[in-house]
Design a protein around this motif. Structure first.
Motif, mmCIF file in Angstrom:
data_model
loop_
_atom_site.group_PDB
_atom_site.id
_atom_site.type_symbol
_atom_site.label_atom_id
_atom_site.label_comp_id
_atom_site.label_asym_id
_atom_site.label_seq_id
_atom_site.Cartn_x
_atom_site.Cartn_y
_atom_site.Cartn_z
ATOM 1 N N ASP A 61 0.773 -1.237 0.000
ATOM 2 C CA ASP A 61 0.000 0.000 0.000
ATOM 3 C C ASP A 61 0.807 1.291 0.000
ATOM 4 O O ASP A 61 0.231 2.375 0.012
ATOM 5 N N ARG A 62 2.140 1.206 -0.020
ATOM 6 C CA ARG A 62 2.882 2.460 -0.054
ATOM 7 C C ARG A 62 4.278 2.249 -0.620
ATOM 8 O O ARG A 62 4.824 1.153 -0.614
ATOM 9 N N PRO B 75 1.307 6.737 -1.254
ATOM 10 C CA PRO B 75 0.372 5.626 -1.110
ATOM 11 C C PRO B 75 0.092 4.980 -2.469
ATOM 12 O O PRO B 75 0.060 5.657 -3.499
ATOM 13 N N ARG C 69 -6.063 10.525 -0.872
ATOM 14 C CA ARG C 69 -5.204 9.572 -0.158
ATOM 15 C C ARG C 69 -3.752 9.774 -0.511
ATOM 16 O O ARG C 69 -2.954 8.861 -0.412
ATOM 17 N N PRO D 210 0.263 10.312 3.574
ATOM 18 C CA PRO D 210 0.373 9.085 4.371
ATOM 19 C C PRO D 210 -0.354 9.210 5.709
ATOM 20 O O PRO D 210 -0.536 10.284 6.238
#
Length: 329
Positions: free
Chosen positions: A239-240, A253, A326, A329
């Motif tokens: 996810d990052r 992200p 999004r 972070p």
């Protein structure tokens, strides 16, 4: 770089194309009669397909074999928009690997690469591609390619030096595989090639632990920068991603695929897409956003080249992810 000749290709990818055998069950549970699917992949083809899909004029620099799978292998590469006219032949079988479906990227490969055609890659091949390498926008290659044989390692360094010396961009992924090479050899290649890179992509914890003695993405990026890499992207889970461009260090992200099927080739999709967009004029941040979006989409289907998203879809996901708020972070 001012004064450079217009490149014949935006992106060249140096490496081995592989026959991919995808088992229907975990390998330790495979029994007599377990079903499997043949496709064509390998980190070089995965990255080249992604670069072509992202809009770059892309060619593959590789050595393929003389067995019956060579024709469908090259046909598949061409179907993916990759120019295979510069691929060389050798009187050896094509390399292959066996794996099972996986969604988190932490999988085991069973390789058949000893004395493969791809492992015969050598500096003489690089010399024959000199005109292409000194005129390309970018070269993508990896530690997997460098680990195939001593001559392959020498070829990777030779190609990297040609591109760097001509003012082109180099993207390098250490992509450490303990079944292909030792830590000392992989670290030595990383140390020698890092100062030539425009973008060095590493995974954490896999590459970071084995090659950089850390499980922290920020520390991994700092150590790659200390080796001479201009910019470093460290994948830090699904996810990052951490990006260190020399002026700032920040997490980006990654769009989450709600129905992941197989993470094989996702990192290659990232490097191919990101490199293509850099050469085509996008900023590093935007190129990385496109790369993470393409990588997220790629895990929807089994195999390294099973799902190569069109750039329209990649761009739409990147834009949607940015609008969602999004990007902090």
């Amino acid at each position: 770089m001012p004064g450079r000749t217009e490149p014949r290709y935006d992106v060249l990818v140096l490496g081995e194309v592989l026959v991919e055998i995808h088992a229907d069950t975990a390998l330790r549970e495979a029994t007599d009669g377990t079903r499997a699917r043949i496709s064509y992949a390998g980190d070089a083809l995965n990255a080249a397909a992604a670069a072509a899909a992202a809009g770059a004029r892309t060619a593959l620099l590789a050595v393929v074999g003389d067995d019956e799978l060579t024709v469908p292998l090259l046909r598949r590469a061409a179907e993916l928009g990759v120019d295979v006219s510069h691929v060389r032949r050798a009187p050896h079988p094509n390399g292959a690997y066996l794996l099972s479906a996986d969604t988190d990227g932490d999988r085991v490969f069973v390789y058949w690469r000893t004395r493969s055609a791809g492992s015969t890659l050598a500096p003489d091949h690089i010399a024959s591609w000199r005109a292409l390498l000194t005129r390309c926008g970018a070269l993508v290659t990896s530690g997997v390619t460098g680990a195939l044989s001593p001559s392959s390692g020498a070829a990777v360094l030779s190609a990297a030096r040609l591109v760097h010396g001509a003012g082109g961009h180099l993207t390098y992924d250490p992509n450490f595989r303990s079944r292909l090479t030792g830590q000392a050899e992989a670290r030595e290649l990383l140390t020698r090639i890092a100062p030539l890179t425009g973008l060095l992509k590493a995974s954490c914890p896999a590459d970071a632990t084995a090659l950089l003695d850390t499980t922290d993405p920020g520390t991994a990026a700092a150590r790659c920068r200390a080796l001479g890499a201009r910019a470093v992207a460290v994948t830090a889970g699904a996810d990052r991603l951490l990006l260190d461009d020399g002026t700032r260090v920040e997490y980006h992200p990654v769009p989450v695929n709600p129905e992941p099927v197989d993470a094989t080739g996702a990192g290659d999709c990232f490097t191919g897409t990101t490199t293509a967009r850099l050469v085509l004029g996008d900023t590093l941040a935007d190129a990385v956003a496109y790369g993470t979006a393409a990588a997220s989409l790629s895990v929807s289907v089994r195999g390294g080249t099973g799902r190569v998203p069109a750039f329209t879809e990649t761009a739409a996901l990147a834009a949607s992810h940015r609008r969602s708020g999004r990007d902090t972070p």
